[in-house]
Design a protein around this motif. Structure first.
Motif, PDB file in Angstrom:
ATOM      1  N   ILE A 314       0.847  -1.194   0.000  1.00 35.09           N
ATOM      2  CA  ILE A 314       0.000   0.000   0.000  1.00 35.09           C
ATOM      3  C   ILE A 314       0.881   1.243   0.000  1.00 35.09           C
ATOM      4  CG2 ILE A 314      -1.891  -1.153   1.207  1.00 35.09           C
ATOM      5  CD1 ILE A 314      -0.982   0.280   3.775  1.00 35.09           C
ATOM      6  N   ASP A 316       0.890   5.305   1.233  1.00 37.99           N
ATOM      7  CA  ASP A 316       0.245   6.384   1.973  1.00 37.99           C
ATOM      8  C   ASP A 316       1.206   7.560   2.057  1.00 37.99           C
ATOM      9  OD1 ASP A 316       2.125   5.634   3.890  1.00 37.99           O
ATOM     10  OD2 ASP A 316       0.695   4.394   4.992  1.00 37.99           O
ATOM     11  N   ASP A 327      -5.134  -7.759   7.113  1.00 37.72           N
ATOM     12  CA  ASP A 327      -5.149  -6.337   7.474  1.00 37.72           C
ATOM     13  C   ASP A 327      -6.310  -5.636   6.776  1.00 37.72           C
ATOM     14  OD1 ASP A 327      -4.303  -3.379   7.217  1.00 37.72           O
ATOM     15  OD2 ASP A 327      -2.799  -4.196   8.602  1.00 37.72           O
ATOM     16  N   SER A 329      -6.522  -2.781   5.488  1.00 33.92           N
ATOM     17  CA  SER A 329      -6.121  -2.003   4.314  1.00 33.92           C
ATOM     18  C   SER A 329      -5.633  -2.886   3.161  1.00 33.92           C
ATOM     19  CB  SER A 329      -5.013  -1.013   4.699  1.00 33.92           C
ATOM     20  OG  SER A 329      -3.893  -1.704   5.266  1.00 33.92           O
ATOM     21  N   SER A 332      -6.928  -2.324  -0.412  1.00 34.29           N
ATOM     22  CA  SER A 332      -6.492  -1.154  -1.186  1.00 34.29           C
ATOM     23  C   SER A 332      -5.058  -1.302  -1.697  1.00 34.29           C
ATOM     24  CB  SER A 332      -6.600   0.112  -0.320  1.00 34.29           C
ATOM     25  OG  SER A 332      -5.785  -0.009   0.840  1.00 34.29           O
ATOM     26  N   SER A 333      -4.532  -2.530  -1.677  1.00 32.52           N
ATOM     27  CA  SER A 333      -3.153  -2.763  -2.126  1.00 32.52           C
ATOM     28  C   SER A 333      -3.006  -2.439  -3.607  1.00 32.52           C
ATOM     29  CB  SER A 333      -2.757  -4.225  -1.901  1.00 32.52           C
ATOM     30  OG  SER A 333      -2.856  -4.575  -0.537  1.00 32.52           O
TER      31      SER A 333
END
Length: 545
Positions: A314, A316, A327, A329, A332-333
């Motif tokens: 990911i 950010d 996980d 998140s 959204s990888s």
């Protein structure tokens, strides 16, 4: 002048015949000088024995020379098998023969460059590549290295040719450092010195093919981190060999690097260091299950426990990072990579043995000793082992050491475990590919073991790059020699003693007549191993191009 042969009692003798005019005589007088007897098995001339006094005179007079020939023939055959001359001709048109000379000299005897001309004078290298009449003194060699160092485009052409000529599509990449006494105009910097020396260093990135043959190199500033070199390397390899697979060791698995390679369509294999939270979680989750039989797999006769997971990458505000498939998140990888969590019981035992030996040696060194500043002395002397050791000072001021129980427990839980990542490969292919990593390590070992190979003295970075290119060519020759010798099955044979033995086959030049000494059984064995054919005629070439 002519060479004539006479047969007597089943033997064939050679003579040098010259015509000389003598005052008072109408016709020239023929003078016959005995040279030696012809070996009936090989057809080579066994030269006559020369007295010490005669040899001193002729050496001083410059009319008698002895040059190493057999080791040059081996090196030349290796160069021919590697097609070095062809690729140098296409990338360094007009300079291929001097380059090949210098590379062969460095491969046979890796001396400082100032002594290379001595190697050329004592061997048949120049004649073997067709420039027997060219002198290469130190000044001329310095000019060549500067010219080569400036020709970065020609170097890149050569690297591309080597990459496309390699067998297979797997390439190994790693970085080593070379300590130097020079500043190299700011390129030599203080950094993580892999030689363990208190000197500035420059970093060298080396690419080999799957068999270990060097393909390309790059000269980098000494303070640059391993991970920051990868982006340029990936770009270069993508241009040289589209669709190649890169095999790397630890230190390159930063999530940003992996994202860069996957975005570039580069396939890769690499192990992960236990640094990110996601990798630590993979190990922690699998640790209780390593003994379950459903995870057992075998590779190359060795049993591992293997669990296949997926890591996401990911992005950010803080950059790139790994996340596990559990996980929140993970969805959204931007990229996903296969992660093989492996446990090797033998590696666990070996790792524990290695750590315990180091800890016990350090305890023997420090326990019961008195120090003026115990904290400072402990941190300095224990080094990385302080992670597993604790100390106290008793009433007599003596240091007492003990294990840190939590750290030792944590080590035992992780010992023998490692994580391999790859975009698409199955586990067996990953392990087979990664086994080749020893090949690039072999190349580094050969480079570092050369005399004076660790410390550079050249202050000009352009000449340093030119010198490194010649060392690189010599490394290609040595690596191929090493691979042939190591797979020969001949007990006790090494590259060094092979070259020494082959060097006993020499050429004797006596006033323009060149004859070869007798080949020993060992020389014939070495020639057979490398596929060297003994030519009927000597390659005498006096071109000075």
């Amino acid at each position: 002048m002519s060479i004539r042969y006479e047969e007597r009692n089943g033997k064939r003798y050679a003579y040098r015949c010259t015509s000389k005019r003598v005052p008072g005589k109408k016709n020239p007088v023929s003078i016959k000088e005995y040279l030696g007897v012809v070996d009936p098995e090989t057809g080579n001339l066994i030269p006559k024995k020369i007295s010490t006094d005669s040899m001193k005179f002729t050496l001083k007079d410059g009319s008698f020379r002895v040059k190493d020939y057999g080791n040059v023939m081996v090196a030349k055959k290796v160069c021919d098998d590697l097609c070095l001359s062809d690729d140098l001709s296409m990338s360094f048109a007009g300079a291929e023969r001097p380059l090949l000379c210098l590379a062969m000299a460095q491969a046979l005897l890796p001396t400082p460059y100032m002594d290379t001309d001595l190697t050329l004078e004592s061997t048949y290298i120049r004649e073997s590549v067709g420039i027997g009449g060219m002198d290469l003194p130190s000044q001329r060699i310095s000019e060549i290295t500067r010219t080569i160092g400036e020709a970065t485009g020609c170097m890149e052409d050569f690297f591309t040719l080597r990459a496309r000529r390699s067998q297979g599509n797997d390439f190994l990449y790693d970085i080593t450092s070379r300590s130097t006494y020079s500043d190299l105009m700011g390129m030599a910097e203080w950094g993580k010195n892999r030689d363990g020396e208190s000197l500035r260093q420059m970093n060298i990135g080396l690419v080999t093919d799957g068999l270990g043959d060097p393909i390309a190199f790059d000269l980098l500033p000494g303070s640059i981190a391993d991970m920051t070199t990868l982006k340029r390397f990936v770009s270069d390899m993508k241009a040289r060999v589209p669709g190649c697979t890169l095999i790397m060791d630890r230190g390159f698995e930063n999530a940003g690097n992996v994202a860069e390679m996957m975005s570039s369509g580069i396939d890769f294999v690499m192990p992960c260091t236990v640094s990110s939270k996601a990798v630590k979680k993979l190990l922690t989750d699998f640790a209780p299950d390593v003994t379950r039989p459903e995870y057992d797999r075998i590779h190359d006769g060795h049993v591992y426990s293997v669990c296949e997971r997926v890591l996401g990458i990911i992005e950010d505000k803080d950059g790139f990072s790994y996340v596990t498939d559990g996980d929140p998140s993970f969805g959204s990888s931007i990229h996903k990579v296969h992660a093989y969590v492996c446990f090797d019981s033998k590696k666990r035992s070996d790792d524990e043995q290695k750590l315990k030996k180091a800890l016990m040696a350090k305890m023997r060194e420090l326990d019961g000793k008195r120090f003026e500043d115990p904290a400072k002395s402990f941190n300095k002397k224990a080094g990385w082992l302080s992670k597993y050791l604790d100390y106290t000072v008793d009433d007599d001021g003596l240091m007492r050491l003990s294990y840190k129980n939590n750290a030792m427990t944590f080590f035992r839980n992780r010992a023998g475990m490692f994580v391999m990542i790859a975009p698409n490969m199955d586990w067996e292919t990953v392990m087979t590919s990664y086994d080749a990593r020893n090949n690039v390590e072999m190349a580094f070992d050969i480079f570092k073991s050369e005399p004076d190979g660790k410390r550079g003295r050249m202050g000009d970075p352009v000449r340093a790059r030119g010198r490194l290119f010649i060392k690189f060519l010599a490394l290609m020759i040595r690596v191929r020699m090493q691979r042939i010798v190591s797979t020969s099955g001949i007990e006790g044979l090494t590259v060094e003693n092979m070259l020494l033995s082959a060097g006993t086959y020499k050429i004797v030049d006596d006033r323009g007549v060149r004859v070869r000494t007798e080949r020993t059984k060992r020389v014939r064995e070495i020639f057979s191993l490398f596929g060297v054919d003994n030519p009927d005629q000597l390659p005498i070439t006096e071109s000075s191009e």
